[in-house]
Design a protein around this motif. Structure first.
Motif, mmCIF file in Angstrom:
data_model
loop_
_atom_site.group_PDB
_atom_site.id
_atom_site.type_symbol
_atom_site.label_atom_id
_atom_site.label_comp_id
_atom_site.label_asym_id
_atom_site.label_seq_id
_atom_site.Cartn_x
_atom_site.Cartn_y
_atom_site.Cartn_z
ATOM 1 N N UNK A 4 0.838 -1.207 0.000
ATOM 2 C CA UNK A 4 0.000 0.000 0.000
ATOM 3 C C UNK A 4 0.865 1.246 0.000
ATOM 4 N N UNK A 5 1.894 1.275 0.834
ATOM 5 C CA UNK A 5 2.737 2.462 0.938
ATOM 6 C C UNK A 5 3.452 2.757 -0.376
ATOM 7 N N UNK A 6 3.937 1.725 -1.037
ATOM 8 C CA UNK A 6 4.651 1.944 -2.289
ATOM 9 C C UNK A 6 3.716 2.443 -3.390
ATOM 10 N N UNK A 7 2.537 1.871 -3.483
ATOM 11 C CA UNK A 7 1.578 2.352 -4.480
ATOM 12 C C UNK A 7 1.128 3.767 -4.154
ATOM 13 N N UNK A 8 0.896 4.033 -2.878
ATOM 14 C CA UNK A 8 0.455 5.356 -2.464
ATOM 15 C C UNK A 8 1.521 6.413 -2.751
ATOM 16 N N UNK A 9 2.790 6.058 -2.568
ATOM 17 C CA UNK A 9 3.874 6.996 -2.852
ATOM 18 C C UNK A 9 3.892 7.378 -4.331
ATOM 19 N N UNK A 10 3.658 6.417 -5.206
ATOM 20 C CA UNK A 10 3.643 6.716 -6.632
ATOM 21 C C UNK A 10 2.427 7.556 -7.016
ATOM 22 N N UNK A 11 1.289 7.331 -6.346
ATOM 23 C CA UNK A 11 0.104 8.141 -6.607
ATOM 24 C C UNK A 11 0.333 9.579 -6.135
ATOM 25 N N UNK A 12 0.864 9.741 -4.933
ATOM 26 C CA UNK A 12 1.062 11.074 -4.367
ATOM 27 C C UNK A 12 2.094 11.877 -5.152
ATOM 28 N N UNK A 13 3.061 11.219 -5.759
ATOM 29 C CA UNK A 13 4.080 11.918 -6.544
ATOM 30 C C UNK A 13 3.671 12.156 -7.986
ATOM 31 N N UNK A 14 2.483 11.701 -8.345
ATOM 32 C CA UNK A 14 1.989 11.928 -9.695
ATOM 33 C C UNK A 14 2.486 10.940 -10.719
ATOM 34 N N UNK A 15 3.220 9.916 -10.276
ATOM 35 C CA UNK A 15 3.685 8.900 -11.220
ATOM 36 C C UNK A 15 2.519 8.043 -11.696
ATOM 37 N N UNK A 16 1.496 7.946 -10.855
ATOM 38 C CA UNK A 16 0.249 7.283 -11.231
ATOM 39 C C UNK A 16 -0.852 8.333 -11.126
ATOM 40 N N UNK A 17 -1.153 9.051 -12.212
ATOM 41 C CA UNK A 17 -2.112 10.157 -12.160
ATOM 42 C C UNK A 17 -3.554 9.654 -12.075
ATOM 43 N N UNK A 18 -4.492 10.529 -11.722
ATOM 44 C CA UNK A 18 -5.903 10.151 -11.674
ATOM 45 C C UNK A 18 -6.383 9.568 -12.998
ATOM 46 N N UNK A 19 -7.119 8.475 -12.910
ATOM 47 C CA UNK A 19 -7.623 7.816 -14.105
ATOM 48 C C UNK A 19 -6.685 6.782 -14.691
#
Length: 224
Positions: A4-19
């Motif tokens: 969870x933490x690793x995926x969340x870090x990529x989301x928060x940094x914009x590496x995984x953008x919305x959508x």
């Protein structure tokens, strides 16, 4: 929790953008050197936190910024979510005999009828909210019969709202409408619209709403 933490870090940094669609579960399990069971537990946590959502047979996606939603305001569901690209449509409109619970809530006599409607809110063609509303026939005399579209704007101007929120596991019927597996946790909002009648409060409208976790962020007053 490490996944969870690793995926969340990529989301928060914009590496995984919305959508953004996440890789398939098998690929993610291989990436994190874990089992699919453990991976699904991590994804379920992120889903419950509103950071990702799933689409049936299409996989997991990064959630957009939730819509600010104030249940205390007298606004229409269509109006409220149109600015986010949302669409509201009625699924059913009927006039059944009120259940015992609804009769008690709305101070209805035995065997009285109530106007009941069910509707769906979609954003980007994704079902995000399912609503059920009960209308007191004394205060909504023309709803349904004349084809009038019931909206919150039909509610008496002097009505006060009392609302509450909780988490609930979806039953199979509502899960099918929202296109998620049965048992998926959702945010439930209940609103009671009350007026003074004969020296006491009367509930003229009762709204029950079920929202995907990522769809709305509640704000406003009178919350329980």
């Amino acid at each position: 929790m490490a996944i969870r933490q690793q995926l969340l870090a990529q989301i928060d940094r914009g590496l995984l953008p919305p959508g953004k669609k996440l890789p398939g579960e098998r690929q993610l399990a291989e990436t994190f050197s874990t089992t699919r069971v453990t991976l699904r537990e991590a994804l379920a946590v992120l889903e419950a936190e509103g950071r990702i959502y799933r689409r049936e047979r299409r996989g997991w996606f990064v959630a957009p910024t939730p819509c600010a939603y104030d249940p205390s305001q007298l606004v229409d569901w269509q109006q409220c979510f149109a600015q986010h690209g949302g669409q509201f449509s009625w699924v059913t409109q009927k006039t059944p005999m009120a259940s015992a619970a609804v009769s008690d809530q709305m101070q209805l006599p035995p065997f009285a009828q109530v106007f009941e409607g069910e509707g769906l809110i979609q954003i980007a063609q994704l079902p995000v909210g399912f609503v059920r509303t009960f209308l007191h026939s004394d205060h909504y005399p023309r709803i349904w019969q004349t084809g009038e579209q019931a909206t919150l704007l039909n509610t008496p101007a002097d009505a006060d709202v009392d609302w509450s929120s909780s988490w609930e596991a979806l039953d199979s019927d509502r899960a099918a409408v929202l296109e998620v597996p049965a048992g998926t946790p959702v945010l439930k909002v209940v609103r009671e619209w009350n007026i003074q009648h004969g020296g006491a409060l009367r509930t003229v409208r009762l709204d029950q709403e079920w929202w995907r976790q990522h769809a709305v962020a509640l704000c406003g007053h009178s919350a329980r």
